[in-house]
Design a protein around this motif. Sequence first.
Motif, short mmCIF file in Angstrom:
data_model
loop_
_atom_site.label_atom_id
_atom_site.label_comp_id
_atom_site.label_asym_id
_atom_site.label_seq_id
_atom_site.Cartn_x
_atom_site.Cartn_y
_atom_site.Cartn_z
N TRP A 3 -0.04 -9.41 -7.05
CA TRP A 3 1.04 -8.53 -6.63
C TRP A 3 0.77 -7.06 -6.97
O TRP A 3 1.31 -6.17 -6.33
N ASP A 5 -1.90 -5.61 -6.26
CA ASP A 5 -2.75 -5.07 -5.20
C ASP A 5 -1.94 -4.27 -4.20
O ASP A 5 -2.49 -3.47 -3.44
N ASP A 6 -0.64 -4.47 -4.16
CA ASP A 6 0.23 -3.75 -3.25
C ASP A 6 0.50 -2.35 -3.82
O ASP A 6 1.06 -2.22 -4.92
N MET A 8 2.68 -0.16 -3.01
CA MET A 8 4.10 0.13 -3.19
C MET A 8 4.62 -0.46 -4.50
O MET A 8 5.48 0.14 -5.16
N VAL A 9 4.12 -1.62 -4.87
CA VAL A 9 4.51 -2.22 -6.15
C VAL A 9 4.03 -1.35 -7.31
O VAL A 9 4.77 -1.08 -8.26
N ARG A 10 2.78 -0.89 -7.21
CA ARG A 10 2.25 -0.01 -8.26
C ARG A 10 3.06 1.28 -8.33
O ARG A 10 3.36 1.79 -9.42
N TYR A 235 9.00 6.32 2.04
CA TYR A 235 8.28 5.33 2.85
C TYR A 235 8.91 5.21 4.24
O TYR A 235 8.20 5.09 5.25
#
Length: 267
Positions: A3, A5-6, A8-10, A235
């Motif tokens: 997760w 790797d996204d 937006m999550v980071r 975004y």
Amino acid sequence: MNWLDDFMVRAALAGLGVALAAAPLGCFVVWRRMAYFGDATAHAAILGVALALGFNLSIFVGVLAVALTMAVVVSGLSDRGHAMDTLLGVMAHSALAIGLVAVSVLGGVRIDLMSYLFGDILAVGRGDLVVIWGGAGLVLALLWWRWSALLTATLGSDLAYAAGIDPKREQMVLTVALALVIAVAIKVVGALLISSLLIIPAAAARHFAATPERMAMLAMGIGGLSALGGLAVAYRYDTPTGPTIVCVAAAIFATSSVAGLLRGARS
């Protein structure tokens, strides 16, 4: 897929980390009327970026060193009765200008200067998350440890001395915490907008908080909401993320101010 790797999550985790650290510290900035102090320290962060690139150091280390130096200098000068508004203006803008010039003349170094001025939260990596949350954890631990003493010193130096507390020591605690927040926040909102995440959530929470602890908690909630809301708006509408986060925080502040006025009128 992991997760993290996204991107937006980071970005969301980075925004939350900075907001949670900046908000309670921002309460002391508001209570002590230290907005000028935060601006001067944040503007000097660009000089820290230049020094880090020039000496091949970590950006975090360079920014932390310069921010801490500027904060200590400003704090020391404020105790000597100088004309602080003029002096801070000279120091803050001089450090910013020197940093910009130094970055521009560094040979063999390619850098996106706008990302350090206004942030580049979407480019946050896993290593950046470790730095951001590590720094945020240190700031929160420091404030938790010294909370009572910091509040007493904020109420007045005479009261602090009577309680056996050295107000200069507590000022140094705030200085270190401020430098840490600036060092971890520069990647998220940039040097020119860091003070916004310190001041706006705390100012918005002020209208609805009956105690200092409640104000700090509300400020953390508003800061987190601003970070996530700004990220979502940026975004959706393809706007600069750092400034958008600040715009969302400003909108929340405006709404809270109107609500506070209406509540006061009814009472």
